[in-house]
Motif scaffolding. Structure first.
Motif: not given
Length: 205
Positions: A94-98, A185-189, A198-205
């Motif tokens: 579901e996710w490439v990376a966190v 990349l879009h993240g939150r803080w 802070t947190a960033v995710t990269l989802a599978l396309r």
């Protein structure tokens, strides 16, 4: 701060006493007690988060480059600073990376700012309330981005390779190098309780 499907466990205060698997203990065999305690405590957080994914707790050793080795089918990230530690995990289908990072809420030490951010980034921070230590937030955001980048690309990503713009609890990171498959990349803080997270995710396309 993280979307559904990503499990998180955090702990505040002194690190709890936590056991290490033999595969993990090797990495901190010569470490001072405080370092060993943090290493064990953040892995305890990770095992709790993995349990929420339905996985049996097991070792999370360190690779030769010190990156955590997650179980097959899992991506994740860990962080710790004085008085805080956390882990975030997700399924790799579901996710490439966190990427997550925590820092003490305080301005960066003198002279560090120019090393980790460009002049245009520093200029953009002038619009952010200085009480929220925006330079520290930006630094943490770049750390989170690196934790997304490195497990996929396995090459160094310098502070100068990432341009971060802070919003109100959000940020956009533009990556100036190829390899990740995306250039933004879009993240939150959040800044509270004496911490910046802070947190960033990269989802599978």
């Amino acid at each position: 701060m993280l979307p559904a499907g990503i499990e998180v466990e955090e702990h505040v205060g002194p690190p709890d006493v936590a056991p290490l698997f033999p595969e993990e203990a090797v990495a901190v065999a010569g470490a001072v007690p405080a370092r060993r305690a943090e290493y064990a405590a953040v892995r305890a957080c990770a095992r709790t988060a993995l349990g929420r994914l339905g996985l049996v707790a097991g070792p999370i050793p360190s690779a030769p480059d010190r990156a955590p080795v997650w179980p097959p089918g899992v991506v994740g990230s860990m962080t710790h600073c004085d008085g805080y530690r956390a882990a975030a995990v997700a399924r790799s289908d579901e996710w490439v990376a966190v990427g997550i990072d925590a820092e003490v809420l305080a301005p960066l030490p003198d002279g560090v700012g120019p090393l980790v951010m460009s002049e245009t980034e520093r200029e953009a921070l002038r619009s952010v309330d200085p009480a929220r230590c925006p330079d520290r937030v930006l630094f943490s955001a770049k750390e989170s981005v690196y934790k997304v980048w490195y497990p996929q690309v396995r090459t160094w990503l310098g502070f100068e390779d990432v341009d971060v713009r802070l919003g109100d609890g959000t940020f956009v990171a533009r990556i100036g190098r190829d390899g990740l498959g995306v250039d933004e990349l879009h993240g939150r803080w959040a800044a509270r309780g004496g911490l910046v997270v802070t947190a960033v995710t990269l989802a599978l396309r």
